[in-house]
Design a protein around this motif. Structure first.
Motif, mmCIF file in Angstrom:
data_model
loop_
_atom_site.group_PDB
_atom_site.id
_atom_site.type_symbol
_atom_site.label_atom_id
_atom_site.label_comp_id
_atom_site.label_asym_id
_atom_site.label_seq_id
_atom_site.Cartn_x
_atom_site.Cartn_y
_atom_site.Cartn_z
ATOM 1 N N THR A 225 0.986 -1.757 0.077
ATOM 2 C CA THR A 225 -0.144 -0.137 0.082
ATOM 3 C C THR A 225 0.867 1.245 -0.270
ATOM 4 O O THR A 225 1.788 1.186 0.234
ATOM 5 N N MET A 226 0.465 2.260 -0.327
ATOM 6 C CA MET A 226 1.243 3.469 -0.679
ATOM 7 C C MET A 226 0.022 4.880 -0.820
ATOM 8 O O MET A 226 -0.400 4.416 -1.704
ATOM 9 N N GLU B 69 0.485 8.347 -3.180
ATOM 10 C CA GLU B 69 0.969 9.233 -4.338
ATOM 11 C C GLU B 69 0.497 10.014 -3.710
ATOM 12 O O GLU B 69 -0.719 10.733 -3.824
ATOM 13 N N THR C 281 -4.639 6.614 -2.713
ATOM 14 C CA THR C 281 -4.044 5.414 -2.220
ATOM 15 C C THR C 281 -3.597 4.304 -2.828
ATOM 16 O O THR C 281 -5.196 3.872 -3.589
ATOM 17 N N SER D 238 5.518 -0.336 8.193
ATOM 18 C CA SER D 238 6.109 0.823 7.317
ATOM 19 C C SER D 238 7.176 1.231 6.729
ATOM 20 O O SER D 238 8.664 0.634 7.213
ATOM 21 N N LEU D 239 6.655 1.418 5.640
ATOM 22 C CA LEU D 239 8.081 2.054 4.840
ATOM 23 C C LEU D 239 8.534 3.878 5.347
ATOM 24 O O LEU D 239 9.404 3.520 5.008
ATOM 25 N N ASP E 167 1.412 6.183 5.416
ATOM 26 C CA ASP E 167 2.149 6.648 4.476
ATOM 27 C C ASP E 167 2.227 6.046 3.170
ATOM 28 O O ASP E 167 2.625 5.842 2.026
ATOM 29 N N GLY E 168 2.574 4.498 3.378
ATOM 30 C CA GLY E 168 2.864 3.136 2.505
ATOM 31 C C GLY E 168 3.142 1.795 3.731
ATOM 32 O O GLY E 168 4.501 2.543 4.648
ATOM 33 N N CYS F 268 12.326 -3.240 1.571
ATOM 34 C CA CYS F 268 11.152 -2.353 2.516
ATOM 35 C C CYS F 268 12.208 -0.476 2.055
ATOM 36 O O CYS F 268 12.026 -0.061 1.673
ATOM 37 N N LEU G 280 10.744 2.446 -0.949
ATOM 38 C CA LEU G 280 11.121 3.323 -0.269
ATOM 39 C C LEU G 280 12.012 3.361 -1.873
ATOM 40 O O LEU G 280 11.426 5.412 -1.942
ATOM 41 N N LEU H 102 10.221 4.672 -5.264
ATOM 42 C CA LEU H 102 9.330 5.097 -5.357
ATOM 43 C C LEU H 102 10.108 6.628 -4.782
ATOM 44 O O LEU H 102 8.907 7.514 -5.595
ATOM 45 N N ALA I 250 5.972 9.480 -3.255
ATOM 46 C CA ALA I 250 6.421 9.067 -1.624
ATOM 47 C C ALA I 250 6.498 9.869 -0.871
ATOM 48 O O ALA I 250 7.773 10.489 -1.598
#
Length: 147
Positions: free
Chosen positions: A53-54, A56, A64, A84-85, A92-93, A118, A122, A125, A131
């Protein structure tokens, strides 16, 4: 003896795949390519289910995006862990993984592989400019949110 050897070999293979995925992420030109890398790494990490999930963020707008595979088929007896990223802003991701092989915890070698994954995600992204939040070059703060 033998089990130790098998574990060691599996860990080396896992790290090799995560490294290759990291290389691919450096060239990824789309979110779909990033998702393909996440799925490949998840298989190497032994997971049956994986979700990415992220959020944008572009010019004040945010949307999302979510991808998921393997969770529905696997049923409810999965050990699920969500990473979590962006550390302090888990919304947020995140990458969520599910293992169906009866394990009761995520062992350290697998966790290291997930943390590397991860970071690769990240960075990809951020390079694509989607991100939000983290400063360039800031490492992923990986928080296992659920065990």
């Amino acid at each position: 003896g033998r089990q130790l050897f098998l574990d060691r070999r599996r860990n080396l293979e896992m790290r090799a795949v995560v490294r290759e995925v990291g290389e691919a992420m450096r060239r990824a030109g789309s979110l779909e390519e990033i998702w393909a890398g996440v799925k490949r790494a998840a298989r190497a990490l032994g997971a049956r289910g994986v979700a990415l999930t992220m959020v944008e963020r572009r010019g004040g707008e945010s949307a999302t995006r979510a991808w998921s595979v393997g969770f529905d088929e696997a049923g409810s007896d999965l050990l699920r862990a969500r990473y979590s990223l962006l550390g302090e802003r888990p919304d947020d991701g995140a990458i969520e993984l599910g293992w169906g092989d009866g394990r009761s915890h995520v062992e350290r070698d697998t966790e290291i592989g997930v943390e590397l994954l991860c970071e690769h995600v990240l960075q990809a992204l951020q390079r694509l400019g989607v991100a939000g939040g983290a400063e360039a070059g800031e490492p992923a703060r990986v928080l296992p949110l659920r065990r």
